[in-house]
Design a protein around this motif. Structure first.
Motif, PDB file in Angstrom:
ATOM      1  N   ARG A 109       0.821  -1.210   0.000  1.00 48.32           N
ATOM      2  CA  ARG A 109       0.000   0.000   0.000  1.00 48.32           C
ATOM      3  C   ARG A 109       0.854   1.258   0.000  1.00 48.32           C
ATOM      4  O   ARG A 109       0.392   2.339  -0.361  1.00 48.32           O
ATOM      5  N   SER A 131      -5.315   0.258  -2.846  1.00 49.69           N
ATOM      6  CA  SER A 131      -6.379   0.062  -1.857  1.00 49.69           C
ATOM      7  C   SER A 131      -7.627  -0.493  -2.540  1.00 49.69           C
ATOM      8  O   SER A 131      -8.041   0.040  -3.587  1.00 49.69           O
ATOM      9  N   PRO A 132      -8.197  -1.579  -1.994  1.00 45.77           N
ATOM     10  CA  PRO A 132      -7.749  -2.235  -0.761  1.00 45.77           C
ATOM     11  C   PRO A 132      -6.557  -3.146  -1.001  1.00 45.77           C
ATOM     12  O   PRO A 132      -6.461  -3.784  -2.041  1.00 45.77           O
ATOM     13  N   ARG A 135      -4.306  -6.565   3.708  1.00 45.11           N
ATOM     14  CA  ARG A 135      -4.711  -6.329   5.096  1.00 45.11           C
ATOM     15  C   ARG A 135      -6.103  -5.709   5.160  1.00 45.11           C
ATOM     16  O   ARG A 135      -6.953  -6.140   5.950  1.00 45.11           O
ATOM     17  N   GLU A 136      -6.345  -4.703   4.333  1.00 48.55           N
ATOM     18  CA  GLU A 136      -7.636  -4.025   4.349  1.00 48.55           C
ATOM     19  C   GLU A 136      -8.766  -4.965   3.943  1.00 48.55           C
ATOM     20  O   GLU A 136      -9.851  -4.954   4.538  1.00 48.55           O
ATOM     21  N   SER A 137      -8.514  -5.801   2.942  1.00 47.40           N
ATOM     22  CA  SER A 137      -9.538  -6.755   2.499  1.00 47.40           C
ATOM     23  C   SER A 137      -9.861  -7.761   3.581  1.00 47.40           C
ATOM     24  O   SER A 137     -11.017  -8.138   3.779  1.00 47.40           O
ATOM     25  N   SER A 140     -11.927  -5.886   6.280  1.00 48.01           N
ATOM     26  CA  SER A 140     -13.252  -5.447   5.848  1.00 48.01           C
ATOM     27  C   SER A 140     -14.198  -6.617   5.619  1.00 48.01           C
ATOM     28  O   SER A 140     -15.416  -6.462   5.656  1.00 48.01           O
ATOM     29  N   ASP A 168       2.635  -6.525   8.190  1.00 51.52           N
ATOM     30  CA  ASP A 168       1.247  -6.542   8.657  1.00 51.52           C
ATOM     31  C   ASP A 168       0.925  -7.818   9.426  1.00 51.52           C
ATOM     32  O   ASP A 168      -0.003  -7.841  10.235  1.00 51.52           O
TER      33      ASP A 168
END
Length: 372
Positions: A109, A131-132, A135-137, A140, A168
């Motif tokens: 990212r 993004s995503p 980690r974000e996926s 979420s 992460d």
């Protein structure tokens, strides 16, 4: 049906087995082969009741010029594609919770965390969408699993669009192909110099390289295996028994490794794209496999046989492809085709490669917390 998902009625051919026979003998042999292969697959399924669940994760996007990847390409066409990650959950009998593994981490990212040479290369792959990221996926998709809950991270290989942000996953042990740590430090020949990699990409005290497939490369100048630290081996012990990992032929593949020791996740040595490149064959049901192909090809039309691997000038007076060894990459693709085409109903094999945008669009319901 997508081109890369097979439910083929075809069987292994006499030629595949390296045999020669008369027409009548061939028919008789093929009839016996049909029976033996079906029995083999059925027996394998019955003796391997442990399955895994797989969920896809968005882990960034990059843009690929078609002319660098497939033959007979539109020289102006550029396509923004995903760099897919996969959450694999393995629940062995007697375990109170599943072992959670990620296969590939996609794009970082923070682009500035790439080396200057990597950033110059990434500039040619714009637009790049960060993004995503993985980690974000993961966060979420569900509140039930966080990055700290990931036990294992396996990378198909260590190109920039697959390594993501390892920091992460501070609780995870990392699994990579033999020679990967050497590759990150020293590169792999003139087309893949060391400045295209981050030497400190992976945590050395939490990284385990798979055993070398053979000793044929020793002394040849190719990246060599780094022995895992005792601390890394101790970390992995609750999930995997690295001491008994052995490469063996299975199905149409010459070198496979039974990751969990129960047939549910099979590591496939897939040489050609980059040193240490591996794929995963996962059993997700009693009659279904999912084959995670990484960068065995960058376009499913190549695997389907509708396109070939593109060659282009290497800047040194020769030709190259996106693979470090084009011939080996083509052989790896042949073995994947042989496997999926030889599976007989009710056995189904779905192949998913890392940068297949069309698959992503059709299968959004199978992204975490959905499953394949």
């Amino acid at each position: 049906m997508p081109l890369y998902s097979y439910k083929s009625q075809q069987y292994l051919s006499v030629a595949w087995w390296g045999c020669s026979a008369s027409s009548d003998e061939t028919k008789s042999f093929e009839a016996k082969l049909d029976s033996h292969f079906h029995f083999f697959v059925s027996s394998f399924m019955e003796s391997s009741p442990v399955t895994v669940t797989i969920s896809a994760l968005d882990a960034g996007h990059l843009t690929l010029p078609e002319r660098l990847f497939v033959t007979d390409a539109d020289s102006e066409k550029r396509t923004t594609v995903p760099s897919l990650s996969f959450l694999i959950q393995h629940c062995a009998p007697g375990k109170t919770r599943p072992t959670r593994m990620l296969f590939d981490l996609g794009v970082k990212r923070d682009i500035e965390r790439y080396t200057p040479s990597q950033q110059a290369h990434i500039a040619e792959r714009q637009p790049v969408i960060v993004s995503p990221d993985c980690r974000e996926s993961l966060l979420s998709g569900s509140a039930t699993i966080t990055p700290k809950d990931i036990d294992l991270v396996m990378l198909s290989h260590v190109h920039w669009d697959h390594v993501g942000t390892p920091s992460d996953f501070s609780s995870a042990t990392f699994l990579v192909g033999a020679g990967t740590l050497d590759l990150l430090k020293n590169g792999d020949g003139p087309l893949y110099p060391a400045d295209l990699f981050n030497d400190d990409e992976l945590p050395s005290d939490r990284t385990i390289e798979l055993p070398p497939v053979s000793l044929s490369g020793v002394g040849s100048g190719r990246p060599q295996r780094t022995r895992p630290s005792d601390s890394a081996l101790a970390r992995i012990a609750p999930y995997l028994d690295a001491d008994i990992w052995t490469w063996r032929p299975r199905f149409t593949f010459s070198s496979t490794l039974d990751l969990f020791g129960d047939g549910s996740v099979t590591v496939i040595d897939t040489p050609g794209h980059l040193h240490g490149h591996v794929n995963l064959l996962c059993q997700v049901a009693n009659s279904k496999y999912v084959y995670l192909g990484g960068d065995c090809c960058h376009d499913p039309r190549i695997l389907a046989g509708d396109k070939g691997i593109a060659m282009y000038p290497d800047g040194r007076g020769g030709l190259r492809s996106v693979h470090v060894d084009t011939g080996a990459a083509a052989t790896s693709l042949d073995r994947i085709r042989d496997f999926v085409e030889s599976c007989q109903r009710p056995v189904e094999t779905e192949v998913v490669v890392a940068h297949d945008g069309a698959w992503r669009e059709r299968n959004k319901h199978r992204f975490w917390p959905g499953k394949l």
